[in-house]
Scaffold this motif. Sequence first.
Motif, PDB file in Angstrom:
ATOM      1  N   ARG A 138       0.832  -1.206   0.000  1.00 54.20           N
ATOM      2  CA  ARG A 138       0.000   0.000   0.000  1.00 54.20           C
ATOM      3  C   ARG A 138       0.864   1.253   0.000  1.00 54.20           C
ATOM      4  O   ARG A 138       0.644   2.156  -0.780  1.00 54.20           O
ATOM      5  CB  ARG A 138      -0.922   0.012   1.209  1.00 54.20           C
ATOM      6  N   THR A 139       1.807   1.334   0.923  1.00 49.42           N
ATOM      7  CA  THR A 139       2.671   2.506   0.993  1.00 49.42           C
ATOM      8  C   THR A 139       4.104   2.068   1.259  1.00 49.42           C
ATOM      9  O   THR A 139       4.340   1.013   1.826  1.00 49.42           O
ATOM     10  CB  THR A 139       2.242   3.464   2.124  1.00 49.42           C
ATOM     11  N   ILE A 140       5.021   2.905   0.846  1.00 48.81           N
ATOM     12  CA  ILE A 140       6.434   2.691   1.144  1.00 48.81           C
ATOM     13  C   ILE A 140       6.964   3.984   1.739  1.00 48.81           C
ATOM     14  O   ILE A 140       6.830   5.042   1.131  1.00 48.81           O
ATOM     15  CB  ILE A 140       7.241   2.327  -0.118  1.00 48.81           C
ATOM     16  N   ALA A 141       7.545   3.886   2.925  1.00 47.85           N
ATOM     17  CA  ALA A 141       8.096   5.060   3.593  1.00 47.85           C
ATOM     18  C   ALA A 141       9.612   4.909   3.678  1.00 47.85           C
ATOM     19  O   ALA A 141      10.113   3.855   4.048  1.00 47.85           O
ATOM     20  CB  ALA A 141       7.509   5.191   4.995  1.00 47.85           C
ATOM     21  N   ALA A 142      10.344   5.953   3.328  1.00 47.05           N
ATOM     22  CA  ALA A 142      11.804   5.919   3.392  1.00 47.05           C
ATOM     23  C   ALA A 142      12.268   6.719   4.603  1.00 47.05           C
ATOM     24  O   ALA A 142      11.851   7.850   4.807  1.00 47.05           O
ATOM     25  CB  ALA A 142      12.405   6.500   2.120  1.00 47.05           C
ATOM     26  N   ASP A 143      13.110   6.106   5.414  1.00 48.09           N
ATOM     27  CA  ASP A 143      13.682   6.745   6.590  1.00 48.09           C
ATOM     28  C   ASP A 143      15.197   6.614   6.540  1.00 48.09           C
ATOM     29  O   ASP A 143      15.720   5.704   5.918  1.00 48.09           O
ATOM     30  CB  ASP A 143      13.197   6.076   7.882  1.00 48.09           C
ATOM     31  N   LYS A 144      15.876   7.500   7.229  1.00 47.20           N
ATOM     32  CA  LYS A 144      17.317   7.341   7.399  1.00 47.20           C
ATOM     33  C   LYS A 144      17.532   6.352   8.545  1.00 47.20           C
ATOM     34  O   LYS A 144      17.009   6.539   9.642  1.00 47.20           O
ATOM     35  CB  LYS A 144      17.982   8.677   7.748  1.00 47.20           C
ATOM     36  N   ALA A 145      18.253   5.274   8.251  1.00 49.27           N
ATOM     37  CA  ALA A 145      18.499   4.245   9.257  1.00 49.27           C
ATOM     38  C   ALA A 145      19.579   4.714  10.217  1.00 49.27           C
ATOM     39  O   ALA A 145      20.646   5.119   9.794  1.00 49.27           O
ATOM     40  CB  ALA A 145      18.920   2.953   8.588  1.00 49.27           C
ATOM     41  N   GLN A 146      19.267   4.687  11.483  1.00 50.06           N
ATOM     42  CA  GLN A 146      20.235   5.040  12.506  1.00 50.06           C
ATOM     43  C   GLN A 146      20.342   3.892  13.471  1.00 50.06           C
ATOM     44  O   GLN A 146      19.402   3.141  13.662  1.00 50.06           O
ATOM     45  CB  GLN A 146      19.807   6.302  13.234  1.00 50.06           C
ATOM     46  N   GLY A 147      21.469   3.763  14.068  1.00 48.68           N
ATOM     47  CA  GLY A 147      21.667   2.700  15.029  1.00 48.68           C
ATOM     48  C   GLY A 147      22.822   1.817  14.596  1.00 48.68           C
ATOM     49  O   GLY A 147      23.568   2.131  13.675  1.00 48.68           O
ATOM     50  N   VAL A 148      22.944   0.702  15.260  1.00 51.26           N
ATOM     51  CA  VAL A 148      24.034  -0.225  14.997  1.00 51.26           C
ATOM     52  C   VAL A 148      23.556  -1.264  13.986  1.00 51.26           C
ATOM     53  O   VAL A 148      22.467  -1.815  14.116  1.00 51.26           O
ATOM     54  CB  VAL A 148      24.474  -0.910  16.303  1.00 51.26           C
ATOM     55  N   TRP A 149      24.377  -1.502  12.958  1.00 50.48           N
ATOM     56  CA  TRP A 149      24.053  -2.462  11.910  1.00 50.48           C
ATOM     57  C   TRP A 149      24.792  -3.768  12.173  1.00 50.48           C
ATOM     58  O   TRP A 149      25.962  -3.761  12.534  1.00 50.48           O
ATOM     59  CB  TRP A 149      24.496  -1.922  10.551  1.00 50.48           C
TER      60      TRP A 149
ATOM     61  N   ILE B 173      20.554  -6.443  10.076  1.00 51.92           N
ATOM     62  CA  ILE B 173      19.652  -6.207  11.200  1.00 51.92           C
ATOM     63  C   ILE B 173      19.993  -4.833  11.767  1.00 51.92           C
ATOM     64  O   ILE B 173      21.136  -4.570  12.123  1.00 51.92           O
ATOM     65  CB  ILE B 173      19.821  -7.271  12.301  1.00 51.92           C
ATOM     66  N   VAL B 174      18.996  -3.941  11.827  1.00 54.99           N
ATOM     67  CA  VAL B 174      19.168  -2.595  12.375  1.00 54.99           C
ATOM     68  C   VAL B 174      18.050  -2.371  13.385  1.00 54.99           C
ATOM     69  O   VAL B 174      16.878  -2.430  13.021  1.00 54.99           O
ATOM     70  CB  VAL B 174      19.097  -1.512  11.283  1.00 54.99           C
ATOM     71  N   ASN B 175      18.413  -2.124  14.627  1.00 52.30           N
ATOM     72  CA  ASN B 175      17.420  -1.896  15.689  1.00 52.30           C
ATOM     73  C   ASN B 175      16.393  -3.008  15.758  1.00 52.30           C
ATOM     74  O   ASN B 175      15.206  -2.761  15.928  1.00 52.30           O
ATOM     75  CB  ASN B 175      16.744  -0.540  15.495  1.00 52.30           C
ATOM     76  N   GLY B 176      16.820  -4.251  15.537  1.00 49.70           N
ATOM     77  CA  GLY B 176      15.930  -5.394  15.624  1.00 49.70           C
ATOM     78  C   GLY B 176      15.053  -5.605  14.404  1.00 49.70           C
ATOM     79  O   GLY B 176      14.144  -6.429  14.423  1.00 49.70           O
ATOM     80  N   VAL B 177      15.293  -4.868  13.319  1.00 47.38           N
ATOM     81  CA  VAL B 177      14.485  -4.960  12.106  1.00 47.38           C
ATOM     82  C   VAL B 177      15.371  -5.442  10.959  1.00 47.38           C
ATOM     83  O   VAL B 177      16.489  -4.963  10.794  1.00 47.38           O
ATOM     84  CB  VAL B 177      13.874  -3.585  11.753  1.00 47.38           C
ATOM     85  N   LYS B 178      14.871  -6.383  10.162  1.00 53.94           N
ATOM     86  CA  LYS B 178      15.605  -6.847   8.988  1.00 53.94           C
ATOM     87  C   LYS B 178      15.542  -5.775   7.901  1.00 53.94           C
ATOM     88  O   LYS B 178      14.476  -5.254   7.609  1.00 53.94           O
ATOM     89  CB  LYS B 178      15.012  -8.146   8.454  1.00 53.94           C
ATOM     90  N   VAL B 179      16.708  -5.464   7.311  1.00 60.60           N
ATOM     91  CA  VAL B 179      16.802  -4.444   6.268  1.00 60.60           C
ATOM     92  C   VAL B 179      17.495  -5.060   5.072  1.00 60.60           C
ATOM     93  O   VAL B 179      18.539  -5.677   5.208  1.00 60.60           O
ATOM     94  CB  VAL B 179      17.600  -3.218   6.790  1.00 60.60           C
ATOM     95  N   VAL B 180      16.921  -4.878   3.881  1.00 61.89           N
ATOM     96  CA  VAL B 180      17.505  -5.380   2.642  1.00 61.89           C
ATOM     97  C   VAL B 180      18.076  -4.208   1.862  1.00 61.89           C
ATOM     98  O   VAL B 180      17.378  -3.234   1.607  1.00 61.89           O
ATOM     99  CB  VAL B 180      16.451  -6.112   1.779  1.00 61.89           C
TER     100      VAL B 180
END
Length: 52
Positions: free
Chosen positions: A15-26, A43-50
Motif C-alpha cells: 500500500r505505501t512505502i516510507a523511506a527513513d534514514k536508518a540510525q543505530g548499529v548495523w 539487522i538494524v534496531n531489531g528490524v531486517k533491512v535489505v
Amino acid sequence: MTTVMKVEGGGTGIRTIAADKAQGVWYNLKGQRVDSAKKGLYIVNGVKVVIK
C-alpha cells in the motif's frame, strides 16, 4: 547514511512505502557489527533491512 524502505500494508499487496534514514548499529546475519552496508540483508534496531 543509508536509506531504509519500510513496507506497510496487508498481505495482499503493497500500500505505501516510507523511506527513513536508518540510525543505530548495523549487524550482518552472523551477528557481526558492520560499519558500512553493501548489498545484502542486515539487522538494524531489531528490524531486517535489505540493501539492493
